[in-house]
Design a protein around this motif. Structure first.
Motif, short mmCIF file in Angstrom:
data_model
loop_
_atom_site.label_atom_id
_atom_site.label_comp_id
_atom_site.label_asym_id
_atom_site.label_seq_id
_atom_site.Cartn_x
_atom_site.Cartn_y
_atom_site.Cartn_z
N ILE A 31 42.61 31.49 27.16
CA ILE A 31 43.82 30.67 27.35
C ILE A 31 44.55 30.47 26.01
N ALA A 32 43.78 30.17 24.97
CA ALA A 32 44.40 29.92 23.66
C ALA A 32 45.09 31.16 23.11
N LEU A 33 44.67 32.33 23.56
CA LEU A 33 45.28 33.58 23.11
C LEU A 33 46.39 34.03 24.05
N GLY A 34 46.79 33.17 24.96
CA GLY A 34 47.87 33.51 25.90
C GLY A 34 47.40 34.38 27.05
N GLN A 35 46.08 34.52 27.16
CA GLN A 35 45.53 35.45 28.16
C GLN A 35 44.90 34.70 29.34
N THR A 36 44.61 35.48 30.37
CA THR A 36 43.87 34.98 31.52
C THR A 36 42.69 35.92 31.71
N LEU A 37 41.49 35.38 31.73
CA LEU A 37 40.33 36.25 31.96
C LEU A 37 40.27 36.60 33.44
N ARG A 38 40.17 37.88 33.75
CA ARG A 38 39.95 38.29 35.13
C ARG A 38 38.45 38.32 35.38
N VAL A 39 38.03 37.79 36.50
CA VAL A 39 36.60 37.58 36.73
C VAL A 39 36.16 38.25 38.03
N LEU A 40 35.06 38.96 37.97
CA LEU A 40 34.41 39.45 39.20
C LEU A 40 33.31 38.47 39.56
N ALA A 41 33.51 37.72 40.63
CA ALA A 41 32.53 36.71 41.03
C ALA A 41 32.05 37.03 42.44
N VAL A 42 30.81 36.65 42.71
CA VAL A 42 30.27 36.88 44.05
C VAL A 42 30.82 35.83 45.01
N ARG A 43 30.96 34.60 44.50
CA ARG A 43 31.46 33.51 45.37
C ARG A 43 32.60 32.77 44.67
N SER A 44 33.50 32.21 45.47
CA SER A 44 34.68 31.55 44.89
C SER A 44 34.34 30.22 44.23
N ASP A 45 33.12 29.69 44.47
CA ASP A 45 32.79 28.41 43.83
C ASP A 45 32.00 28.59 42.54
N GLU A 46 31.85 29.84 42.07
CA GLU A 46 31.13 30.03 40.81
C GLU A 46 31.91 29.42 39.65
N SER A 47 31.15 29.18 38.59
CA SER A 47 31.65 28.47 37.42
C SER A 47 33.02 28.97 36.93
N ALA A 48 33.15 30.27 36.72
CA ALA A 48 34.40 30.81 36.19
C ALA A 48 35.44 31.00 37.28
N ALA A 49 34.99 31.25 38.51
CA ALA A 49 35.92 31.47 39.62
C ALA A 49 36.70 30.18 39.90
N GLN A 50 36.12 29.02 39.54
CA GLN A 50 36.81 27.74 39.74
C GLN A 50 38.01 27.59 38.82
N VAL A 51 38.00 28.28 37.68
CA VAL A 51 39.02 27.99 36.66
C VAL A 51 39.98 29.14 36.38
N SER A 52 39.59 30.38 36.67
CA SER A 52 40.51 31.49 36.42
C SER A 52 41.36 31.73 37.66
N PRO A 53 42.68 31.94 37.48
CA PRO A 53 43.52 32.26 38.63
C PRO A 53 43.43 33.74 39.03
N ASP A 54 42.66 34.52 38.27
CA ASP A 54 42.59 35.97 38.52
C ASP A 54 41.15 36.35 38.86
N VAL A 55 40.76 36.05 40.10
CA VAL A 55 39.38 36.28 40.52
C VAL A 55 39.32 37.41 41.53
N VAL A 56 38.42 38.34 41.30
CA VAL A 56 38.14 39.37 42.29
C VAL A 56 36.79 39.01 42.89
N LEU A 57 36.74 38.86 44.20
CA LEU A 57 35.47 38.53 44.84
C LEU A 57 34.76 39.82 45.22
N GLY A 58 33.52 39.91 44.83
CA GLY A 58 32.76 41.10 45.15
C GLY A 58 31.47 41.12 44.36
N HIS A 59 30.61 42.05 44.67
CA HIS A 59 29.29 42.10 44.04
C HIS A 59 29.27 43.13 42.91
N HIS A 60 28.51 42.81 41.87
CA HIS A 60 28.45 43.68 40.69
C HIS A 60 27.63 44.95 40.92
#
Ligand code: ADP
Length: 400
Positions: A31-60
């Protein structure tokens, strides 16, 4: 297409596999660098999936999900080591910029490959052997004098997949159980140690390296509970040797991003490498409040091939206490616990991960900075215990 942000944003897009607290705190730095981390999360309630607006749901372990999260990303990186090596190699073959590359990451995924490679590189490691029969395990235990540690070669974390055996007979029985379940294991000598340390460094594709001060990590039941930065009374030549070893390993293994080298300080003061992690690591959480550049920002800088940040500490010491889910989970709400903590220890810097409290689960950490590490340790541990258990270890009562 890789390397071209699909959002039309002028900023690069780093994609991270895994939606845990490491991704959450990396997003915070993004965020401080003007960026948004894109996250691959298994579930939408995971730690990072709660805060990033760019979440891909799926399994690693699903190649399509990995392709989706990598689409348009400047770099693909990791919050854990669980992506199978074959899929990582396929991503690289398909042109995805994977950092750290699979040829490096395998040393954080496979303990036997890591031990073999490190000994080839002349790095100090405990005596070890690969075992495919109970007889080999027993013979190894006899050879090293009895006490050994049996480790699953892949998939262990926070002490899961690590079993101590005090006698050759125990070693044989434990290995028999793993082999019967079809789980590949290795054995190593049980090291007589003074304490555990960690050397945290970062390396960029350009080849720049940077090291934070070597820290002491305190473990309970295989889980890190406290980190003291820098490690108290570590002779400066030992600390420099540890940092140089970590920088050398980062370079020889071709790591890109943060590398944590977990070390044992043996009873006679020598260092042995325990294991490697190639991502932000629990031993570096202190850097969020105690160093000029946090490990999360540094990981982003490294995978984007930016110049690395200054790793110098801001104060003589920082102590981090992990907040670990208690058994039973206290009745008092976390909100109320935080309220009381702030009333008693206004200097405590609290980082909570948005995770549901479960016994033994890492749900947050507390950093305290200052001059006197013993006082910092007492306060950081008291604060972390309070947040876990809603109980002051010294019996303090706010209403008394
Ligand atoms: P994990 O992958 O679960 O983090 P580790 O290999 O780091 O597993 O082992 C977890 C803990 O077990 C270490 O932090 C250390 O306390 C202990 N341990 C691991 N290997 C040895 C060893 N060879 N000798 C003594 N203790 C060990």
């Amino acid at each position: 297409m890789y390397g071209v942000p699909r959002t039309g944003s002028p900023h690069p897009v780093v994609a991270m596999v895994g939606g845990g607290q490491l991704a959450r705190m990396t997003h915070q730095a993004a965020i401080a660098l003007g960026q948004t981390l894109r996250v691959l999360a298994v579930r939408s309630d995971e730690s990072a999936a709660q805060v990033s607006p760019d979440v891909v749901l799926g399994h690693h372990t699903d190649y399509d999900a990995l392709r989706r999260v990598a689409d348009g990303a400047t770099a693909l990186t990791f919050d854990h080591e669980h992506v199978p090596t074959e899929l990582l190699e396929k991503l690289v073959a398909d042109g995805v910029p994977v950092y750290p590359p699979p040829s490096a990451l395998v040393h954080a995924q496979d303990k036997l490959v890591m031990r073999q490679r490190l000994s080839d590189l002349g790095a100090p490691v405990p005596r070890f052997a690969s075992v495919t029969s109970t007889g080999e395990a027993e013979a190894f235990a006899i050879e090293v004098g009895g006490a050994v540690v049996i480790k699953t070669i892949r998939g262990g974390y926070d002490g899961r997949g690590v079993v101590m055996a005090d006698t050759p007979e125990d070693a044989r029985d434990i290995v028999a159980r793993y082999l019967a379940d079809g789980v590949p294991v290795m054995v190593e000598e049980k090291v007589a140690m003074r304490r555990e340390l960690a050397a945290l460094v970062a390396r960029s594709p350009f080849g720049q390296g940077a090291a934070w001060p070597v820290v002491e990590t305190v473990q309970e039941d295989g889980i890190c509970v406290t980190v003291i930065a820098p490690a108290p009374s570590l002779p400066s030549e030992v600390a420099s040797a540890a940092s140089e070893l970590a920088l050398r390993l980062a370079s020889e293994l071709g790591v890109v991003g943060v590398l944590a080298v977990e070390l044992f300080e043996t009873s006679d003061g020598a260092l042995l490498v325990n294991e490697l992690a190639m991502r932000p690591h629990n031993s570096g959480h202190w850097t969020m409040d105690g160093a000029r550049t946090s490990q999360f920002e540094q990981h982003l800088r490294a995978v984007l091939d930016y110049p690395l940040g200054d790793t110098s500490p801001l104060t003589p010491y920082t102590v981090m206490g992990n907040v670990i889910g208690a058994d039973p989970v206290p009745d008092m709400s976390m909100d109320e616990r935080v309220h009381h903590l702030f009333a008693r220890l206004p200097e405590a810097k609290v980082h909570l991960y948005g995770k549901e409290e479960r016994p033994g689960r890492k749900i947050g950490h507390v950093n305290i900075v200052g001059d006197d590490w013993e006082s910092l340790r007492e306060r950081a541990e008291r604060a972390a215990h309070w947040l876990s258990h809603a109980e002051w270890t010294d019996g303090w009562d706010p209403h008394a």
